[in-house]
Scaffold this motif. Structure first.
Motif, PDB file in Angstrom:
ATOM      1  N   LEU A 234       0.804  -1.218   0.000  1.00 10.68           N
ATOM      2  CA  LEU A 234       0.000   0.000   0.000  1.00 10.68           C
ATOM      3  C   LEU A 234       0.838   1.268   0.000  1.00 10.68           C
ATOM      4  O   LEU A 234       0.354   2.334  -0.403  1.00 10.68           O
ATOM      5  CB  LEU A 234      -0.916   0.026   1.230  1.00 10.68           C
ATOM      6  CG  LEU A 234      -2.110  -0.908   1.232  1.00 10.68           C
ATOM      7  CD1 LEU A 234      -2.837  -0.826   2.568  1.00 10.68           C
ATOM      8  CD2 LEU A 234      -3.068  -0.578   0.093  1.00 10.68           C
ATOM      9  N   LEU A 235       2.076   1.152   0.431  1.00  8.12           N
ATOM     10  CA  LEU A 235       2.890   2.355   0.583  1.00  8.12           C
ATOM     11  C   LEU A 235       3.044   3.156  -0.707  1.00  8.12           C
ATOM     12  O   LEU A 235       2.832   4.381  -0.707  1.00  8.12           O
ATOM     13  CB  LEU A 235       4.258   1.981   1.168  1.00  8.12           C
ATOM     14  CG  LEU A 235       5.157   3.146   1.573  1.00  8.12           C
ATOM     15  CD1 LEU A 235       4.462   4.030   2.608  1.00  8.12           C
ATOM     16  CD2 LEU A 235       6.478   2.622   2.130  1.00  8.12           C
ATOM     17  N   PRO A 236       3.393   2.523  -1.855  1.00  7.77           N
ATOM     18  CA  PRO A 236       3.540   3.337  -3.084  1.00  7.77           C
ATOM     19  C   PRO A 236       2.248   4.030  -3.523  1.00  7.77           C
ATOM     20  O   PRO A 236       2.282   5.238  -3.790  1.00  7.77           O
ATOM     21  CB  PRO A 236       4.032   2.309  -4.113  1.00  7.77           C
ATOM     22  CG  PRO A 236       4.691   1.243  -3.297  1.00  7.77           C
ATOM     23  CD  PRO A 236       3.867   1.138  -2.053  1.00  7.77           C
ATOM     24  N   PRO A 237       1.099   3.327  -3.604  1.00  8.62           N
ATOM     25  CA  PRO A 237      -0.098   4.050  -4.063  1.00  8.62           C
ATOM     26  C   PRO A 237      -0.576   5.120  -3.080  1.00  8.62           C
ATOM     27  O   PRO A 237      -1.079   6.171  -3.505  1.00  8.62           O
ATOM     28  CB  PRO A 237      -1.148   2.946  -4.227  1.00  8.62           C
ATOM     29  CG  PRO A 237      -0.671   1.813  -3.388  1.00  8.62           C
ATOM     30  CD  PRO A 237       0.821   1.886  -3.457  1.00  8.62           C
ATOM     31  N   LEU A 238      -0.420   4.884  -1.781  1.00  3.34           N
ATOM     32  CA  LEU A 238      -0.828   5.896  -0.817  1.00  3.34           C
ATOM     33  C   LEU A 238       0.124   7.089  -0.825  1.00  3.34           C
ATOM     34  O   LEU A 238      -0.304   8.229  -0.617  1.00  3.34           O
ATOM     35  CB  LEU A 238      -0.921   5.292   0.588  1.00  3.34           C
ATOM     36  CG  LEU A 238      -2.044   4.278   0.805  1.00  3.34           C
ATOM     37  CD1 LEU A 238      -2.126   3.877   2.273  1.00  3.34           C
ATOM     38  CD2 LEU A 238      -3.388   4.826   0.329  1.00  3.34           C
ATOM     39  N   THR A 239       1.386   6.828  -1.071  1.00  5.60           N
ATOM     40  CA  THR A 239       2.342   7.929  -1.197  1.00  5.60           C
ATOM     41  C   THR A 239       1.993   8.802  -2.395  1.00  5.60           C
ATOM     42  O   THR A 239       2.024  10.036  -2.324  1.00  5.60           O
ATOM     43  CB  THR A 239       3.776   7.379  -1.346  1.00  5.60           C
ATOM     44  OG1 THR A 239       4.122   6.616  -0.184  1.00  5.60           O
ATOM     45  CG2 THR A 239       4.785   8.509  -1.511  1.00  5.60           C
ATOM     46  N   GLU A 240       1.640   8.143  -3.499  1.00  3.05           N
ATOM     47  CA  GLU A 240       1.259   8.894  -4.700  1.00  3.05           C
ATOM     48  C   GLU A 240      -0.010   9.707  -4.447  1.00  3.05           C
ATOM     49  O   GLU A 240      -0.079  10.892  -4.801  1.00  3.05           O
ATOM     50  CB  GLU A 240       1.041   7.932  -5.865  1.00  3.05           C
ATOM     51  CG  GLU A 240       0.653   8.619  -7.165  1.00  3.05           C
ATOM     52  CD  GLU A 240       0.469   7.646  -8.323  1.00  3.05           C
ATOM     53  OE1 GLU A 240       0.034   8.091  -9.397  1.00  3.05           O
ATOM     54  OE2 GLU A 240       0.752   6.443  -8.132  1.00  3.05           O
TER      55      GLU A 240
END
Length: 284
Positions: free
Chosen positions: A168-174
């Motif tokens: 989840l970290l990459p899409p939530l960061t974006e």
């Protein structure tokens, strides 16, 4: 005594210096994982049952006591029973400081009012878009913690909480970046908040207001890194004693392992260390 990291002798010497300077020491502590055990449902977290007794005894020997947490200040006051602790500290002529949401909010035993800014721009739009992103990654049942100034996405209820958090970290960061927000990863939680405020700022504020001669700070996760760095930088700049305490529970070596002077086994170990400090300050 607690396990000393990374060099036992150096850590022991730093702790001894703090004990000798206890009357001028600022003690700062994280809440979750440091004073309260980590639980599956953040809303059910409570301060360690021995914490009030230990903190009140400690306050009689040190200059100031502060809790610096990622939780909302009002929430941690309730979960920690901090009104009662502040009452007891007031009878000792001491004040309890609480910095919530990484320093964005503050509360003290003197005024009992939470002071903080309005929610950051973009947070409402982020929250509106969040369910679709979670659903797209099989995390539609993630627990969403609304903090007023931030949002936490918890994965502790899933079979592979660490793996899901990593995915989840990459899409939530974006998504956060699209709305002018930043990500703060933690233990099976990803927090989204406004940029520019962290626990290091809270330490700087406390230094200005308390004027300590020494600092002990204890934490357990990534959100405490800036506080550790701020304490260490202050110690180097002033030549004053400092001790950084890593509250560690579990098999994984966390982000604070390489920064800490002393390592203890979770909240039980934190309170054991504070008892020792109280006793040695009393004897001194």
């Amino acid at each position: 005594m607690a396990e000393l990291q990374p060099d036992g002798t150096a850590g022991e010497q730093k702790y001894a210096a703090i004990a000798a300077a206890a009357a001028e020491t600022l003690v700062g502590l994280d809440f979750d994982g440091t004073l309260s055990p980590i639980v599956e449902d953040p809303a059910s977290a409570r301060i360690h049952p021995d914490a009030a007794e230990v903190l009140i005894a400690l306050a009689s020997r040190v200059k100031a006591l502060a809790i610096v947490t990622g939780r909302p200040a009002g929430q941690v006051v309730e979960l920690g029973g901090l009104d009662a602790i502040a009452d007891a500290l007031g009878e000792l002529g001491k004040e309890l400081y609480v910095f919530g949401q990484y320093g964005n909010e503050r509360w003290s035993g003197a005024d009992r009012v939470v002071v903080g800014p309005p929610p950051p721009e973009g947070l409402a739009a982020f929250e509106a878009a969040l369910p679709a992103v979670l659903s797209a990654h099989g995390a539609q049942d993630a627990y969403i913690e609304e903090k007023g100034l931030a949002v936490g996405v918890h994965t502790r209820r899933f079979p592979d909480p660490d793996g899901l958090a990593a995915r989840l970290l990459p899409p939530l960061t974006e998504l956060a970046g699209e709305h002018g927000l930043v990500i703060e990863p933690g233990k099976q939680v990803i927090e989204v908040r406004a940029p520019g405020m962290h626990k290091g700022h809270a330490i700087s504020t406390l230094v200005e207001e308390v004027s300590p001669g020494a600092i002990l700070f204890g934490g357990d996760d990534l959100g405490d890194v800036e506080a550790f760095e701020a304490v260490r930088a202050w110690g180097k700049a002033t030549g004053s004693p400092t001790v950084l305490v890593y509250s560690h529970a579990g098999p994984d070596r966390g982000p604070l392992a390489g920064l800490a002077d002393v390592e203890v086994a979770g909240p039980d170990g934190v309170l054991e260390l504070l008892r020792e400090l109280t006793d040695e300050a009393r004897q001194g």
